[in-house]
Design a protein around this motif. Structure first.
Motif, mmCIF file in Angstrom:
data_model
loop_
_atom_site.group_PDB
_atom_site.id
_atom_site.type_symbol
_atom_site.label_atom_id
_atom_site.label_comp_id
_atom_site.label_asym_id
_atom_site.label_seq_id
_atom_site.Cartn_x
_atom_site.Cartn_y
_atom_site.Cartn_z
ATOM 1 N N TRP A 69 -31.710 26.355 23.631
ATOM 2 C CA TRP A 69 -30.908 26.676 22.702
ATOM 3 C C TRP A 69 -29.564 26.431 22.724
ATOM 4 C CZ3 TRP A 69 -32.896 32.160 20.768
ATOM 5 C CH2 TRP A 69 -34.135 32.191 20.414
ATOM 6 N N THR A 70 -29.243 26.439 24.090
ATOM 7 C CA THR A 70 -27.764 25.890 24.165
ATOM 8 C C THR A 70 -27.312 24.619 23.753
ATOM 9 O OG1 THR A 70 -27.903 25.274 26.444
ATOM 10 C CG2 THR A 70 -27.454 27.573 26.254
ATOM 11 N N TYR A 71 -28.331 23.859 23.919
ATOM 12 C CA TYR A 71 -28.029 22.283 23.564
ATOM 13 C C TYR A 71 -28.316 22.372 21.982
ATOM 14 C CZ TYR A 71 -29.289 17.627 22.259
ATOM 15 O OH TYR A 71 -29.521 16.265 21.586
ATOM 16 N N ARG A 72 -29.275 22.995 21.498
ATOM 17 C CA ARG A 72 -29.348 23.091 19.971
ATOM 18 C C ARG A 72 -28.237 23.641 19.129
ATOM 19 N NH1 ARG A 72 -34.066 20.109 18.410
ATOM 20 N NH2 ARG A 72 -34.326 21.347 16.721
ATOM 21 N N LYS A 73 -27.706 24.371 19.915
ATOM 22 C CA LYS A 73 -26.539 25.148 19.262
ATOM 23 C C LYS A 73 -25.242 23.962 19.195
ATOM 24 C CE LYS A 73 -23.397 27.756 18.124
ATOM 25 N NZ LYS A 73 -22.946 28.633 16.840
#
Ligand code: SDX
Length: 427
Positions: free
Chosen positions: A174-178
């Motif tokens: 999720w850190t990347y998707r964000k």
């Protein structure tokens, strides 16, 4: 080997017990030193100090040996799979086929992360470094899983292991998707762990995601190579935080922060940035070797040197070979691989590096593979964290099961002697 050591100070002798490990490592047990002598030892960075005994990982820095629970890293990287090795590191034995199947199934029970976690990640700017977001989200998991695990209860501990393995990897992606402004993906319980990692990272709602088995195999091997490494900086942090009986998520969150540092796990990102700079400025590897050797230049050859390995990091050897295989199989011709090899060749015959026993470490080549697999540079240390998660869990679990005391080092005070308070008008 003698059973005791004699410390003589000002003709007074103090007898201290010796400890010999299963691989014949020897330590002087100083746990009673202050009671006996009024003295303590001093060892900034703990270069000569053992914090615990452990049955998880053995490494020999002189011989370049690394084993998880007695199995060589070469064997595990070649024949094992990440969740299988995670089970070994955490529970102490390689799982039977049915145990592994059950472990994978039990992990899928916890792959749905509480939707309210999304409002937490929404609070971060897209530019936030993924490691800072991951540390915060990991700590936030405590809010949704408030009951701290009872380590004496085998079932509870097992569930906490499965929950952590499941949720940490999801929030890591999720850190990347964000950062990309993409929608946050959900784990697909019908697919494998590493396959899900790639889906969670790169699958877009607009088109079907096509898995590449070469990428899956390479990542599985890389995660295995990072799974544990005895008492490194971040693992010691996890043990230290856990020793106050803080929860597992809170302890792992602290470990993520420690891993982020460029002298530790952050080195894999720093290596890529260094290689890209060398490439951008004309590819003169020797200029950067000279900078690394210049005492007046803060520049260090990132990915080189290690606190314990005074020989080749066995993981670096495996990753270097894998880098060649993965890049050629994927048909990727990355000029920075050639720069990395040139740096290594030159450093290995350079007196400065040879005399200081500085060799490539785990971080030197890993970034080159991650980049070939499409992983963005600022996610490299997150990759390290996903791989290191089973080791952090295992070491936290061992520390609590062994009922280790709260970690509280002493110090030698070198500040002012007693002095009287002076009111501000007289200062
Ligand atoms: C990891 O501990 C683990 O197990 C960690 C890890 C794991 O799996 O958890 O293996 C993962 O963190 C690997 C290391 C990644 N870090 C880097 O690649 C950063 C670059 N390397 C370093 O900064 C350094 O080598 C350390 C931090 C890794 C180790 O540092 P030490 O043991 O404290 O050694 P030191 O800093 O005292 O260096 C000793 C000498 C010094 O020179 P002198 O003062 O003796 O003249 O070696 C020099 C240093 O200047 N030196 C380097 C160097 N590393 C050490 N000089 C240039 N380039 C380097 N990379």
């Amino acid at each position: 080997m003698s059973k005791t050591a004699i410390l003589e100070v000002n003709s007074e002798k103090f007898e201290l017990p010796m400890v010999t490990g299963s691989e014949n490592e020897v330590a002087i047990d100083i746990s009673k030193l202050r009671d006996l002598s009024g003295m303590i030892t001093l060892d900034p960075g703990y270069k000569n100090s053992g914090s615990c005994t452990s049955e998880i990982t053995f490494l020999d820095g002189e011989l370049g040996i690394l084993r998880y629970r007695g199995y060589s890293i070469e064997d595990l990287a070649e024949k094992g799979h990440f969740l299988e090795v995670s089970y070994l590191v955490i529970f102490g034995e390689l799982p039977t086929a049915s145990q592994l199947e059950q472990f994978e199934k039990d992990i899928t029970r916890y792959t749905l992360v509480n939707e309210e976690m999304k409002s937490i990640i929404d609070g971060f700017p897209k530019t936030a470094h993924p490691m800072g977001v991951l540390s915060a989200l990991t700590s936030a998991l405590t809010a949704f899983n408030p009951r701290s695990v009872n380590v004496e209860n085998e079932k509870e501990m097992y569930e906490a292991v499965c929950k952590t393995m499941a949720k940490f990897m999801v929030i890591a992606t999720w850190t990347y998707r964000k950062s990309m402004g993409y929608p946050l993906n959900y784990y697909d319980n019908t697919k494998g762990y590493v396959e899900n990692f790639m889906r969670l990272m790169f699958e877009l709602p607009t088109e079907p995601y096509k898995q590449n088995p070469i990428v899956i195999n390479a990542l599985d091997k890389l995660f295995i190579l990072h799974a544990d490494h005895e008492q490194n900086c971040s693992t010691s942090t996890v043990r230290m935080v856990g020793s106050s009986h803080a929860g597992l998520f809170a302890s792992i969150s602290a470990g993520v922060s420690a891993l982020w540092g460029p002298l530790h796990g952050g080195a894999n990102q720093a290596v890529l940035e260094m290689l890209e700079e060398i490439h951008r400025t004309g590819g003169d590897a020797d200029k950067y070797l000279a900078k690394a050797k210049d005492k007046n230049d803060p520049f260090r050859l990132m990915g080189f040197g290690h606190r314990v390995y005074k020989n080749f990091d066995p993981r670096a050897k495996i990753i270097k070979k894998a880098a060649d295989e993965v890049l050629s199989t994927l048909g990727v011709n990355d000029p920075i691989l050639a720069i990395a090899k040139k740096l290594e060749e030159s450093a290995l015959v350079d007196e400065y590096f040879v005399s200081r026993q500085l060799y490539p470490n785990v971080d030197f080549y890993s970034g080159i593979i991650y980049r070939a697999l499409g992983i963005p540079t600022d996610m490299f240390t997150v990759m390290f964290a996903i791989g290191r998660l089973p080791g952090w869990i295992a070491q936290w679990k061992e520390m609590r099961e062994n009922k280790e005391p709260i970690g509280r080092p002493r110090q030698i005070y070198t500040g002012h002697p007693l002095r009287d308070f002076v009111t501000s008008e007289k200062r």
